[in-house]
Design an enzyme around this catalytic site. Sequence first.
Site, PDB file in Angstrom:
ATOM      1  N   GLU A 163      24.716  31.009  41.011  1.00  0.00           N
ATOM      2  CA  GLU A 163      24.081  32.210  41.573  1.00  0.00           C
ATOM      3  C   GLU A 163      22.631  32.407  41.156  1.00  0.00           C
ATOM      4  OE1 GLU A 163      26.705  35.467  40.669  1.00  0.00           O
ATOM      5  OE2 GLU A 163      28.384  34.560  41.715  1.00  0.00           O
ATOM      6  N   GLU A 268      35.551  29.101  45.525  1.00  0.00           N
ATOM      7  CA  GLU A 268      36.171  30.365  45.079  1.00  0.00           C
ATOM      8  C   GLU A 268      36.738  31.119  46.276  1.00  0.00           C
ATOM      9  OE1 GLU A 268      33.476  32.606  42.578  1.00  0.00           O
ATOM     10  OE2 GLU A 268      32.695  30.811  41.623  1.00  0.00           O
TER      11      GLU A 268
HETATM   12  C1  XIL Z   1      35.053  36.826  38.390  1.00  0.00           C
HETATM   13  C2  XIL Z   1      36.462  36.809  37.754  1.00  0.00           C
HETATM   14  O1  XIL Z   1      37.390  36.456  38.731  1.00  0.00           O
HETATM   15  C3  XIL Z   1      36.754  38.171  37.183  1.00  0.00           C
HETATM   16  O2  XIL Z   1      37.991  38.116  36.455  1.00  0.00           O
HETATM   17  C4  XIL Z   1      35.630  38.639  36.252  1.00  0.00           C
HETATM   18  O3  XIL Z   1      35.897  39.943  35.824  1.00  0.00           O
HETATM   19  C5  XIL Z   1      34.299  38.594  36.971  1.00  0.00           C
HETATM   20  O4  XIL Z   1      34.085  37.281  37.478  1.00  0.00           O
HETATM   21  N1  XIL Z   1      31.528  34.530  41.260  1.00  0.00           N
HETATM   22  C6  XIL Z   1      31.863  33.660  40.253  1.00  0.00           C
HETATM   23  C7  XIL Z   1      33.081  33.901  39.451  1.00  0.00           C
HETATM   24  O5  XIL Z   1      31.214  32.611  40.104  1.00  0.00           O
HETATM   25  O6  XIL Z   1      32.959  33.456  38.136  1.00  0.00           O
HETATM   26  C8  XIL Z   1      33.480  35.385  39.469  1.00  0.00           C
HETATM   27  O7  XIL Z   1      34.721  35.508  38.789  1.00  0.00           O
HETATM   28  C9  XIL Z   1      33.552  35.880  40.879  1.00  0.00           C
HETATM   29  C10 XIL Z   1      32.203  35.755  41.561  1.00  0.00           C
END
Ligand code: XIL
Length: 377
Positions: A163, A268
Amino acid sequence: MNTNRKKGMFLCFMGILIMLHACGEKNTSKDTQEVLTLQKAFSNDFLIGVAINRQLIEERDSLGVQLLIKEFNAISPENEMKWMNIHPQPDSFYFDISDKYVALGENNDMFTLGHTLVWHSQLADYMAQTTDSTLMADYLKDHINTIVNRYKGKIDAWDVVNEALNEDGTLRESVFLKVLGEDYIETAFQLAASADPDVKLLYNDYNLCNPEKREGVVRLVKRLQEKGIKIDGVGMQGHWGLTQPSLAEIEKSIKAYSDLGVKVSITELDITVLPNPWDLEGAEVSQNFENSEKMNPYPDELPDSVKIQLAQRYKDIFKIFLKHKDNMDRVTFWGINDGNTWLNNWPIRGRSNYPLLFDREYLPKKAYDSVLALKAN
Ligand code: XIL
């Protein structure tokens, strides 16, 4: 024996014969019919991954572990390798959980992701507060060298930088950019490549189907390539909705990244079914809003109409993935089932969301069937 009795015994005997035959047939078909699972169905196409939380890593969620081993062949650590957890103080690392995570991957022969080395969220306080560039460069070097080295040959791919871009494709004003300048991205990839020359290195981000951001990623990848710095893939997070992003934009992004000669992974994937009145897209984890009945319309169960919509959406996007399978390494879901999705708490805490292929009982949903149906025959 009278005739009636004889007839009765004969019929009974025939009945038993027919039953035995039927049982035999049933067993044979059961023995030969292979149970289709996600990982088997897509084995010639791409890996099917899932993000696992601490309960799963420590094998305290036994239904989750069964499902994981049956359906998936790649894992990502949902939180345990993020800077604040794995390197909480300048001089101390915490490897207990990440070691267990890596062992789980090794024991089950799964493609094992490292997520993530450089990210402005879930960062340790000392990093977020560092203003001295030499000190921050030292922290970064130590972080990447120590972690990548420890899991050399065990972690298969790293989300090196997560990001780093704004929605318009420019570089995000993160603490890394402010203190180290824009070269921090190159430095991170170089450090990771020299610590483990064989591990795959990815740039990972959300909203990568947004045209301006897509161009930003293209520029970022080209810049690394022009400097001869190793980058193997782009990770499109895939925190999507029932209608956004459009299938056309998803496809355009897969093509744009593939054209650069890097592999695309969906890293994701989850599809929210809940209202989003602010037209919020993506996955900026710092955003949070108030809960209300209107914002949480399906506290107990998802209506059939939405189940069908979700199933259709998954089918549509998997069709695109299959079309581009030669350029795609992996599709990873962000959570094992609806009971364990971060979307129950983001961007509003305490809602019931239904974004994955398995329900709260760990059972396959319509959306699972629609994805598998693409490969059945
Ligand atoms: C999220 C997790 O799923 C949560 O448990 C945590 O509280 C916050 O982060 N982008 C990413 C992930 O790259 O690491 C994030 O994961 C979601 C958004």
